[in-house]
Design a protein around this motif. Sequence first.
Motif, short mmCIF file in Angstrom:
data_model
loop_
_atom_site.label_atom_id
_atom_site.label_comp_id
_atom_site.label_asym_id
_atom_site.label_seq_id
_atom_site.Cartn_x
_atom_site.Cartn_y
_atom_site.Cartn_z
N LEU A 127 79.87 -51.21 114.08
CA LEU A 127 81.17 -50.61 114.40
C LEU A 127 80.94 -49.52 115.43
CD1 LEU A 127 82.46 -49.92 110.78
CD2 LEU A 127 83.75 -51.25 112.45
N THR A 164 78.01 -47.38 113.93
CA THR A 164 77.61 -47.64 112.54
C THR A 164 76.92 -48.99 112.47
OG1 THR A 164 79.49 -46.39 111.68
CG2 THR A 164 78.47 -47.98 110.19
N ARG A 193 75.67 -51.58 109.66
CA ARG A 193 75.80 -51.84 108.21
C ARG A 193 74.77 -52.88 107.78
NH1 ARG A 193 81.71 -53.26 106.11
NH2 ARG A 193 82.01 -51.10 106.75
N ALA A 237 72.69 -54.96 104.46
CA ALA A 237 72.84 -55.43 103.09
C ALA A 237 71.87 -54.71 102.17
CB ALA A 237 72.57 -56.93 103.02
N PHE A 292 76.51 -44.93 102.04
CA PHE A 292 76.66 -46.22 101.37
C PHE A 292 78.15 -46.56 101.32
CE2 PHE A 292 72.65 -44.54 100.21
CZ PHE A 292 71.82 -45.62 100.01
N THR A 293 78.44 -47.86 101.18
CA THR A 293 79.83 -48.30 101.16
C THR A 293 80.25 -48.67 99.74
OG1 THR A 293 79.48 -50.68 101.41
CG2 THR A 293 79.41 -49.35 103.43
N GLU A 328 74.87 -47.80 105.37
CA GLU A 328 75.31 -47.61 106.75
C GLU A 328 74.47 -46.55 107.45
OE1 GLU A 328 79.90 -49.19 106.71
OE2 GLU A 328 79.58 -47.04 106.55
N PRO A 364 69.28 -57.75 106.26
CA PRO A 364 70.17 -58.24 107.30
C PRO A 364 71.33 -57.28 107.56
CG PRO A 364 70.53 -59.44 105.27
CD PRO A 364 69.36 -58.54 105.02
N TRP A 374 68.17 -63.29 101.60
CA TRP A 374 68.93 -62.12 101.15
C TRP A 374 67.99 -61.14 100.44
CZ3 TRP A 374 73.47 -60.52 102.63
CH2 TRP A 374 74.13 -59.52 101.90
N PRO A 375 68.20 -59.82 100.60
CA PRO A 375 67.33 -58.85 99.94
C PRO A 375 67.22 -59.14 98.44
CG PRO A 375 68.86 -57.73 101.42
CD PRO A 375 69.27 -59.17 101.38
N TRP A 394 80.10 -41.07 99.72
CA TRP A 394 78.73 -41.60 99.65
C TRP A 394 77.89 -41.26 100.88
CZ3 TRP A 394 82.60 -45.53 98.32
CH2 TRP A 394 82.78 -45.67 96.94
N HIS A 450 75.73 -48.13 94.60
CA HIS A 450 76.12 -47.23 93.50
C HIS A 450 76.69 -48.04 92.37
CE1 HIS A 450 75.85 -44.50 96.94
NE2 HIS A 450 75.65 -43.54 96.08
#
Lengths: 359, 397
Positions: A42, A54, A56, A58, A85-86, A92, A114, B19-20, B97, B122
């Motif tokens: 972003l 930003t 982001r 995983a 964090f989101t 992020e 990723p 994926w992690p 956060w 979280h």
Amino acid sequence: MADITPRKTDIGPPHYGQFLPPVIAANYGKWKYHEIPRPGVLVHTAESGDKLYTVRAASPRLLSVQTIRDFCDLADKYCDGYLRFTSRHNIEFLLTDPSRIDPLIADLAAAGFPVGGIGNALSNIVHTQGWIHCHSAATDASGIVKALMDELIGHFTSTDLPGKLRIALACCVNMCGAVHCSDIAILGIHRRPPKIQHDRLPKVCEVPTVIASCPTAAISPVRKEGRETVEVTEDLCMFCGNCYTVCPAMPLNDPLNDGLSIWVGGKVSNARSEPAFSKLAIPFLPNNPPRWPEVVEAVKKLVEVWAAHAKPYERMGEWIERIGWPRFFRLTGIPFTKQHIDDFRHAETTFKRSVHLKG
Amino acid sequence: MPDDPRPTPKLDELEKGPWPSFVKELKRAADRNPMSEQLIGVLELSYEDRVGHWKHGGVVGVRGYGAGVIGRYSDVPEQFPEVAQFHTMRVNHPAGWFYTTDALRRVCDIWEKHGSGLTNLHGATGDIILLGTKTESLEPAFAELTANGFDLGGSGSVVRTPSCCVGPARCEWACFDTLALTYDLTQHYQDEIHRPSLPYKFKIKASGCPNDCVAAIARADLSIIGTWRGPIGVDHEAVAAYAEGGLDVQADVVDRCPSKCMDWDGRRLEIDNSSCAKCMHCINAMPKALRPGPERGACILIGGKAPIVSGAMLSAVLVPFMTIEPPYTELKALIGRILEVWGDEGKNRERVGEFIQRVGLGNFLEAVGLEPDPEMVRHPRENPYVFYEEYFEDEPK
């Protein structure tokens, strides 16, 4: 002897202000617009002309302190020591220098994280504790999420979907993950009434509380071998687990009958259509660790059918609303069964009471 | 560490793939911590026999608090003695956060020393979740957390840690300062967060606009969702630029408007703001061209919840529009009245939404001192069975 050690209590969280990067502190509340220059990135432009980038990434949500420190190292290297964090468990990284985006993404990729989840994409799967830490879990959470995201990762790292796709998983109907308002919800379910431990129940549970906990009044008091305990009218039990929550002597966990259900078409955003609950698509799939192939295949199919048929911006529920539920079941090949018809409170509000039938 | 860790063929399968992997996280933690090493064993056992191995919670916590720690005990303690107790600490997260690496590293150091070294960033409510420790470690961990500026969150029948979207920190659509409000409410309700005094849990979430990025309407008993009054701001040149850039303004913006309040003649976008439902779609589609109107505040909604006990609910409109400015006197007074009425009259394990379902929204409004407003309902009642509390008597002769 009384403990007189001074103790800090009720101090609350640290003030967020000390954690905001300088570019945010300087432009707080003065952002003008944003763009998505590439998947997972972003750029916000402030009225001052300042830009904030930003990135982001995983996360599996379950994080070791070592990995958190790795993220901190990256935030020190690229973001002057700030990160956030989101609400969907993503991490992020907040940058001011666009030339550092590529090296950051390369470092994240090397570490196995990723970048994506922004715009018309699949974001991270909100999920619960499952067998890692919960007493009422009908299934694991992290394992299914991992198996599913291994297959769907391409929709996280690109923006190739018609609209946003929000998947959530809850390991029982307590729904710590708010799966009830997701495009696709995966829900662990029990299917067998509680196995009452009559020898233990009088010692650890209050009988009136147990009786009051049941939303269908299926629990009544009974005297067994001189002990005050309860019995369950099994025809009335819908396996919600409320009694187990107040009484540990009424466990529902049962490997022979526990499994998963799939729900579709919910959303929380007010954009276009109003917020909506998810509706039942698949009543039961087996609990099949470690990769839950039946769940993965079912969810993949739902994503593929929606992506192939929805118009731009149409979320899962908006697409189904347009084409109608009969066509949804035909296109997905999912059989419509007795379990799809609600029979709890307000069930009658879901019956079709017109001849506006799309067929 | 044992020289020969137990084999975990099922979990090893989940180390593979792009994926992690949470299994990698478990194993990283296990490298340094015997609790995490045995947690892997418990989880592998669950993967084999398809059932969880955690017992119902127990009363455990830090001195003076009745919340913030989730007691957890294994049902296979002989096999896995290191996780016979595996309690979770919930920690109030910073609003939005945001962290500095320094603050986050301190939390990591505390949890490496006093816990399993595993976390959730979280939890579902928003707290920092410190996963797994023993009863004897709770008080030392709590002392170090507070020494570093962190405190516990809620659990059980308390006000839960409020959470919010990124708000004005990084979003042009925030109609109020979600972070400032969330921090203020979290501090204001510390006693109610830490000491159970309510019929059941009470969650507060604040989203800065109707996109509702923290799912306040679905996940909070009290949902504070930003909205505005007055016309949507339009930059007509920017609209034209979107159209030139390939956006189909008619199909993807105008035709998708739920209020049908927009017209596009190929050059100029006209909005009938009197019909606008403020859903955000057009603004989402053209963030450089459109923005929320000038008078900004929030809609206050009540009663959202997951299914337990008597069915899921979305929050319902309680105050259609409220200005959200410090010191939040009007909002706090309203929350205070809600907690008082529901706290006095609510049954055990009855969420406020279920309480309203039982007593009726009209009666609830009277009790908390709000006037009925047509914006609170989809439509007036269809059912003619109407309650009146008083009636006239014939004059005695």
